[in-house]
Design an enzyme around this catalytic site. Structure first.
Site, PDB file in Angstrom:
ATOM      1  N   ARG A  91       0.832  -1.200   0.000  1.00 49.99           N
ATOM      2  CA  ARG A  91       0.000   0.000   0.000  1.00 49.99           C
ATOM      3  C   ARG A  91       0.870   1.255   0.000  1.00 49.99           C
ATOM      4  O   ARG A  91       2.013   1.245   0.481  1.00 49.99           O
ATOM      5  CB  ARG A  91      -0.889  -0.020   1.245  1.00 49.99           C
ATOM      6  CG  ARG A  91      -1.947   1.078   1.303  1.00 49.99           C
ATOM      7  CD  ARG A  91      -3.089   0.592   2.112  1.00 49.99           C
ATOM      8  NE  ARG A  91      -4.116   1.558   2.429  1.00 49.99           N
ATOM      9  CZ  ARG A  91      -5.087   1.936   1.600  1.00 49.99           C
ATOM     10  NH1 ARG A  91      -5.130   1.464   0.366  1.00 49.99           N
ATOM     11  NH2 ARG A  91      -6.036   2.761   1.990  1.00 49.99           N
ATOM     12  N   THR A 116     -11.161   0.423  -7.624  1.00 49.52           N
ATOM     13  CA  THR A 116     -10.128  -0.474  -7.128  1.00 49.52           C
ATOM     14  C   THR A 116     -10.352  -1.695  -7.994  1.00 49.52           C
ATOM     15  O   THR A 116     -11.349  -1.774  -8.703  1.00 49.52           O
ATOM     16  CB  THR A 116     -10.388  -0.746  -5.628  1.00 49.52           C
ATOM     17  OG1 THR A 116     -10.133   0.441  -4.888  1.00 49.52           O
ATOM     18  CG2 THR A 116      -9.567  -1.872  -5.054  1.00 49.52           C
ATOM     19  N   THR A 124      -5.195  -0.777  -6.178  1.00 52.05           N
ATOM     20  CA  THR A 124      -6.029   0.421  -6.312  1.00 52.05           C
ATOM     21  C   THR A 124      -5.242   1.690  -6.597  1.00 52.05           C
ATOM     22  O   THR A 124      -4.066   1.794  -6.255  1.00 52.05           O
ATOM     23  CB  THR A 124      -6.840   0.625  -5.006  1.00 52.05           C
ATOM     24  OG1 THR A 124      -7.834   1.612  -5.216  1.00 52.05           O
ATOM     25  CG2 THR A 124      -5.958   1.043  -3.840  1.00 52.05           C
ATOM     26  N   ASN A 148      -7.260   4.212  -5.592  1.00 52.17           N
ATOM     27  CA  ASN A 148      -8.299   4.777  -4.736  1.00 52.17           C
ATOM     28  C   ASN A 148      -9.458   5.279  -5.610  1.00 52.17           C
ATOM     29  O   ASN A 148     -10.342   4.521  -5.933  1.00 52.17           O
ATOM     30  CB  ASN A 148      -7.772   5.853  -3.792  1.00 52.17           C
ATOM     31  CG  ASN A 148      -8.776   6.148  -2.683  1.00 52.17           C
ATOM     32  OD1 ASN A 148      -9.616   5.291  -2.390  1.00 52.17           O
ATOM     33  ND2 ASN A 148      -8.715   7.309  -2.088  1.00 52.17           N
ATOM     34  N   ASP A 154      -7.676   8.276   1.921  1.00 53.26           N
ATOM     35  CA  ASP A 154      -8.061   7.185   2.824  1.00 53.26           C
ATOM     36  C   ASP A 154      -7.586   7.440   4.258  1.00 53.26           C
ATOM     37  O   ASP A 154      -7.972   6.724   5.180  1.00 53.26           O
ATOM     38  CB  ASP A 154      -7.530   5.835   2.319  1.00 53.26           C
ATOM     39  CG  ASP A 154      -8.531   5.148   1.388  1.00 53.26           C
ATOM     40  OD1 ASP A 154      -9.661   5.661   1.252  1.00 53.26           O
ATOM     41  OD2 ASP A 154      -8.187   4.115   0.808  1.00 53.26           O
ATOM     42  N   SER A 193      -7.469   0.754   5.091  1.00 57.63           N
ATOM     43  CA  SER A 193      -8.055   0.301   3.826  1.00 57.63           C
ATOM     44  C   SER A 193      -9.192  -0.670   4.061  1.00 57.63           C
ATOM     45  O   SER A 193      -9.212  -1.414   5.039  1.00 57.63           O
ATOM     46  CB  SER A 193      -6.979  -0.408   2.992  1.00 57.63           C
ATOM     47  OG  SER A 193      -7.542  -0.965   1.833  1.00 57.63           O
ATOM     48  N   SER A 194     -10.128  -0.664   3.105  1.00 57.73           N
ATOM     49  CA  SER A 194     -11.189  -1.686   3.103  1.00 57.73           C
ATOM     50  C   SER A 194     -10.842  -2.856   2.193  1.00 57.73           C
ATOM     51  O   SER A 194     -11.626  -3.808   2.105  1.00 57.73           O
ATOM     52  CB  SER A 194     -12.504  -1.074   2.622  1.00 57.73           C
ATOM     53  OG  SER A 194     -12.947  -0.087   3.508  1.00 57.73           O
ATOM     54  N   GLY A 222     -14.520   0.455  -2.294  1.00 59.07           N
ATOM     55  CA  GLY A 222     -14.429   1.205  -1.036  1.00 59.07           C
ATOM     56  C   GLY A 222     -14.967   0.333   0.099  1.00 59.07           C
ATOM     57  O   GLY A 222     -14.711  -0.870   0.144  1.00 59.07           O
TER      58      GLY A 222
HETATM   59  N1  GLY Z   1      -8.783   2.845  -1.560  1.00 56.33           N
HETATM   60  C1  GLY Z   1      -9.790   1.981  -1.109  1.00 56.33           C
HETATM   61  C2  GLY Z   1      -9.363   1.233   0.093  1.00 56.33           C
HETATM   62  O1  GLY Z   1      -8.183   0.988   0.238  1.00 56.33           O
HETATM   63  O2  GLY Z   1     -10.180   0.912   0.919  1.00 56.33           O
END
Ligand code: GLY
Length: 561
Positions: free
Chosen positions: A96, A371, A389, A391, A412, A441-442, A463
């Site tokens: 990330r 994503t 992603t 984002n 985020d 992050s999700s 998301g």
């Molecule tokens: N950018 C979406 C996530 O990481 O949740």
């Protein structure tokens, strides 16, 4: 629209010849790929067919998506790479983005102390230090089998020789057109002289990106540590008001993090730990639903919907309150999934109750697909579940001179703890903007293991709806007993803490169900689509690869390596 989506299950979208027999597709031994873009899936299948392992194929798919799916595929973003290797060992590689060294906690606040959303979403100031190239390199160094250059080569060819833009490619360019055209390189590449997006079917060549990928193929991660690609990018960032620096690229490191592994009724669920909220979320929700007769009530029962919504809302509350980069945590995560904690949570859940969030008005919220997730398995039983992603759609809507979009992952972070981000998520100081940290992050790549074998590989964009989409595929398949295809195709719903609305795809809730939920006080809102799940399932020792019928993805299998 959902009706149309479900119709696709029986009438799939046209696919390239090699994939046509394979959506969904089954095979005995050699592997499978599911992604959101047909050319990328084909690249992964080709790598498996020449003897690459699941990691090789995943790296090749990732680079191919950076070319053919600029909406979310990336060199300028980051993601999560979950692997269960051929020996049964599980690994989580976090690539990330990080906050640049010059990031400040108040960098997205105006003079009045309020968040300036545009700053964390659009333009160079919104860009985090990308982890995609170091991440793929790290995966290759650790687990790859074929030469690196061979894995990047298909992406070079797609960028240099072109690929045919599909319908969703054109329509997403159309949707983001005004913002994208403000970037000179994006305007030149993706729009005609009149500012119209390139029509579906256009052979899209990306020469700058081809040159960048050739350098990556040749130099490996060094291409993203220093040199022309980085220098030009840092200069573009400075010219555009961004804060990226050469040391940010030199110092970026992907991280091996703990895999969250927990038992769910005799299966092992493998998922990502923070900065992903995925593993904790799933463990909490599945644990707190344990003991309720969901299977008996069934998928089409208001009690099931309300109970799952209550459980996800409570889990989002914990997510937003407690989670962030592990470097900032000052408590033991085990507390969030401790048996006594989940027992208490269970006692507070009722299918007959709507629990209003503590405070706040509904925030503006739209589901985003921005994503992408792909799943890969190989003939030795290894599996990769990778979510990656930029984002937002096309990230920060700025392109590096090397021909690739840059993320807007800084959104985020909680720009101001307590205020909503673009997904309506209100998060805490644990997710504050701090140099070097990674935002919460999700993204939720998952692998399910049954009897020591991979049984499913699952993930989605969207998301916060990533979390509820993956959860529902698990429940559909293993609790409601659906076929693999139904489990992915079945209409979904989503509820997070704030805003409190339960969003649903049209066919998910009948009129009677809607009336019942409203009578409990549950606000409702219908949406077009939720999630884009690209998954692979083991069915009687054969792989069934499924690309979500809601969209234009493609799944395939390899039978002749
Ligand atoms: N950018 C979406 C996530 O990481 O949740």
């Amino acid at each position: 629209m959902i009706a149309a989506a479900l119709a696709l299950i029986f009438c799939p979208l046209p696919l390239p010849a090699a994939l046509q027999a394979a959506a969904p597709s089954t095979t005995q031994r050699f592997g499978a790929v599911s992604s959101s873009q047909a050319d990328a899936t084909q690249v992964g299948l080709d790598i498996l067919a020449v003897g690459g392992n699941a990691v090789d194929a995943a790296i090749a798919v990732h680079f191919a998506l950076a070319v053919t799916y600029p909406y979310a595929g990336n060199l300028g973003g980051g993601g999560f790479f979950l692997l269960r290797d051929a020996h049964g060992e599980a690994w989580f590689l976090d690539f990330r983005e990080t906050a640049p060294a010059a990031a400040q906690p108040d960098m997205y606040l105006g003079a009045d102390g309020q968040p300036l959303a545009a700053l964390s979403r659009l333009g160079w100031k919104a860009v985090g230090v990308p982890g995609a190239v170091p991440g793929m390199w790290e995966a290759h160094q650790r687990w790859g089998k074929l030469p690196w250059r061979q894995l990047v080569a298909p992406a070079v060819a797609l960028a240099r020789d072109g690929f045919r833009l599909n319908e969703s490619g054109t329509s997403s360019l159309q949707q983001s057109g005004e913002l994208l055209r403000a970037d000179a390189l994006a305007a030149h590449l993706f729009f005609d002289g009149e500012g119209m997006p390139l029509p579906t079917g256009t052979l899209l060549r990306q020469p700058q990106l081809a040159a960048t990928l050739e350098t990556i193929a040749h130099d490996g991660v060094d291409a993203f540590r220093s040199g022309a690609i980085v220098d030009e990018l840092v200069a573009a960032s400075a010219a555009g008001g961004g804060i990226l620096s050469a040391p940010d690229f030199r110092d970026y490191q992907p991280q091996l993090r703990p895999v969250i592994a927990f038992d769910w009724r005799g299966r092992t669920i493998l998922a990502a730990s923070p900065p992903s909220s995925g593993g904790i979320f799933l463990q909490q929700v599945l644990g707190s639903l344990d003991g309720f007769p969901l299977r008996m009530w069934g998928f089409r029962d208001a009690r099931s919907v309300q109970l799952i919504g209550e459980a996800t809302s409570a889990a989002f509350r914990d997510r937003n309150r407690w989670l962030g980069d592990p470097a900032g945590r000052d408590f033991d995560l085990a507390a969030l999934v401790a048996p006594q904690y989940l027992r208490a949570r269970r006692r507070n859940l009722s299918p007959q109750r709507y629990t209003r969030p503590d405070r706040g008005l509904p925030q503006p919220f739209t589901e985003h697909l921005e994503t992408t997730h792909f799943s890969v398995v190989d003939g030795d039983g290894a599996a990769v579940s990778c979510t990656t992603t930029l984002n937002g759609a096309y990230g920060a809507k700025v392109m590096a001179p090397g021909g690739f979009f840059m993320n807007n992952e800084m959104d985020d972070f909680a720009a101001k703890p307590g205020e909503a981000n673009q997904f309506g998520l209100v998060q805490s100081a644990y997710n504050a903007v701090i140099a070097g940290r990674r935002p919460l992050s999700s993204m939720c790549p998952v692998i399910v293991v049954v009897d020591e074998k991979v049984d499913a590989v699952i993930g989605s964009p969207g998301g916060p709806t990533i979390l509820t989409s993956v959860l529902q595929v698990l429940l559909n398949r293993y609790e409601f007993g659906m076929s693999a295809l139904q489990a992915v195709a079945a209409p979904r719903f989503h509820r997070q803490d704030l805003p409190p609305t339960l969003r649903y795809e049209a066919l998910r809730l009948s009129g009677t169900m809607r009336n019942h939920l409203r009578s409990l006080g549950q606000p409702l809102e219908s949406r077009d689509f939720i999630g884009d799940v690209n998954a692979i399932f083991r069915i009687k020792n054969r792989w069934q690869a499924i690309a979500d019928p809601r969209w234009n993805g493609a799944a395939g299998v390899v039978t002749n390596p």
